[in-house]
Design a protein around this motif. Sequence first.
Motif, short mmCIF file in Angstrom:
data_model
loop_
_atom_site.label_atom_id
_atom_site.label_comp_id
_atom_site.label_asym_id
_atom_site.label_seq_id
_atom_site.Cartn_x
_atom_site.Cartn_y
_atom_site.Cartn_z
N GLU A 265 0.81 -1.28 0.09
CA GLU A 265 0.03 0.10 -0.05
C GLU A 265 0.86 1.30 0.07
OE1 GLU A 265 -3.44 0.26 1.84
OE2 GLU A 265 -3.68 -1.87 2.50
N GLU B 253 -6.06 -9.69 2.69
CA GLU B 253 -7.24 -8.89 2.74
C GLU B 253 -8.54 -9.97 3.29
OE1 GLU B 253 -9.50 -5.46 3.04
OE2 GLU B 253 -7.04 -5.75 2.48
N THR C 132 -10.67 -9.38 6.56
CA THR C 132 -11.88 -9.27 6.49
C THR C 132 -12.85 -10.18 7.36
OG1 THR C 132 -11.50 -8.04 4.34
CG2 THR C 132 -13.89 -8.28 4.83
N VAL D 102 -14.19 -7.89 -1.42
CA VAL D 102 -12.57 -7.79 -1.13
C VAL D 102 -12.23 -7.30 -2.41
CG1 VAL D 102 -10.62 -8.94 -0.93
CG2 VAL D 102 -12.45 -9.33 0.77
N LYS E 111 -12.85 -3.43 -2.77
CA LYS E 111 -11.76 -2.92 -2.11
C LYS E 111 -10.24 -2.65 -2.39
CE LYS E 111 -13.88 -4.15 2.61
NZ LYS E 111 -13.58 -4.77 3.60
N GLU F 181 -10.10 -0.33 -5.59
CA GLU F 181 -10.12 1.02 -5.46
C GLU F 181 -8.79 1.37 -4.58
OE1 GLU F 181 -13.86 1.20 -2.94
OE2 GLU F 181 -14.87 1.50 -4.73
N ARG F 182 -8.50 0.67 -3.59
CA ARG F 182 -7.19 1.04 -2.90
C ARG F 182 -5.80 0.95 -3.59
NH1 ARG F 182 -8.37 -2.17 1.86
NH2 ARG F 182 -6.22 -3.21 1.42
N ARG G 118 -20.75 -1.66 0.80
CA ARG G 118 -19.04 -1.38 0.72
C ARG G 118 -18.89 -0.27 2.02
NH1 ARG G 118 -19.01 -0.34 -5.58
NH2 ARG G 118 -16.77 0.39 -5.01
#
Length: 304
Positions: free
Chosen positions: A218, A245, A249, A266, A269, A272-273, A304
């Motif tokens: 990240e 993840e 989660t 997942v 996410k 997007e991330r 979400r």
Amino acid sequence: MNRITREAYNHLPKGFYHLCFDRLEGRNLFTTNEDYRLGMSGIALSTLKYGVETYAFELMHNHLHDIVRATGAQCMRVFSYLKRRISEQLTKMGLPPLPENYGCLLKPIPNENALRDEIIYTARNPYEKNCCIPGGHKWGSTYLYFNELATLIKGDRVSSISQTRVRSLIGSKEVLPPDWEIHPELGILPSNFVKAKEVMRLFASPKDFHTRLVKEYETAVVIARSLGETVEFSMNEVREIANTELRNTYPGRLFKSISREEKCLVAIKLNERLGLSPLQLSRALYLSELTVSQAIRSKDYGIR
């Protein structure tokens, strides 16, 4: 680089900066070993000519990263100097020089934590681009950190070489410190001028450094976006990211007990991330690419 940006950079105070040269699309800054050797020597010479302190650098085929402590004006002098040297080498090879508007990004590094992250990003660059194993790129400084074998890479002392030979190896008439070493293939060795000891103090241990180098996904994405770059994850890395993840989660759940809809959440996410593609995510989560694509496109998929 436009005048306004250049002028703004020139007024930045002394501090830590990430100097990132623009990617040269469709062409290389460095191609042959001689190109890289002169590029390595150019980084070294810039520390002498302009008084900058170099903490990390990596030469990539179409761009370069340089982590320095200096003023903005010093950084711009380094950029102009290296741009001129690279253009001269390109011309010598029968290629067009760098475009007149070829520029760079100068990113201030506000604190020690950010400095650590930027050094890791720079060190990760060759590994991520499949040039080498982690820390194994010879056209940069990463092999110096926490590596006992780096002490075995020796060159000839400047004091033992004729000035004619020195000029030939480094592509400059600049007078070097007599105790500096020049390697016939690598040029001026980074051990002469890179602040490797200061860099190593930023990390708790060799394991901490190497774990961050290959695991801080990240952070790599955040820094890449700030530089206008992209991160290229391998399929193994994507699988590890996805599995981590899933574990975070849905703690305590087995993979086979996680539903398709939960996996899609997942996937959304991570898209997007981290910008992972539907194809990458479908392979990591064992879903069809169409399913993942539809989930990502849906604005109201699940909660979400």
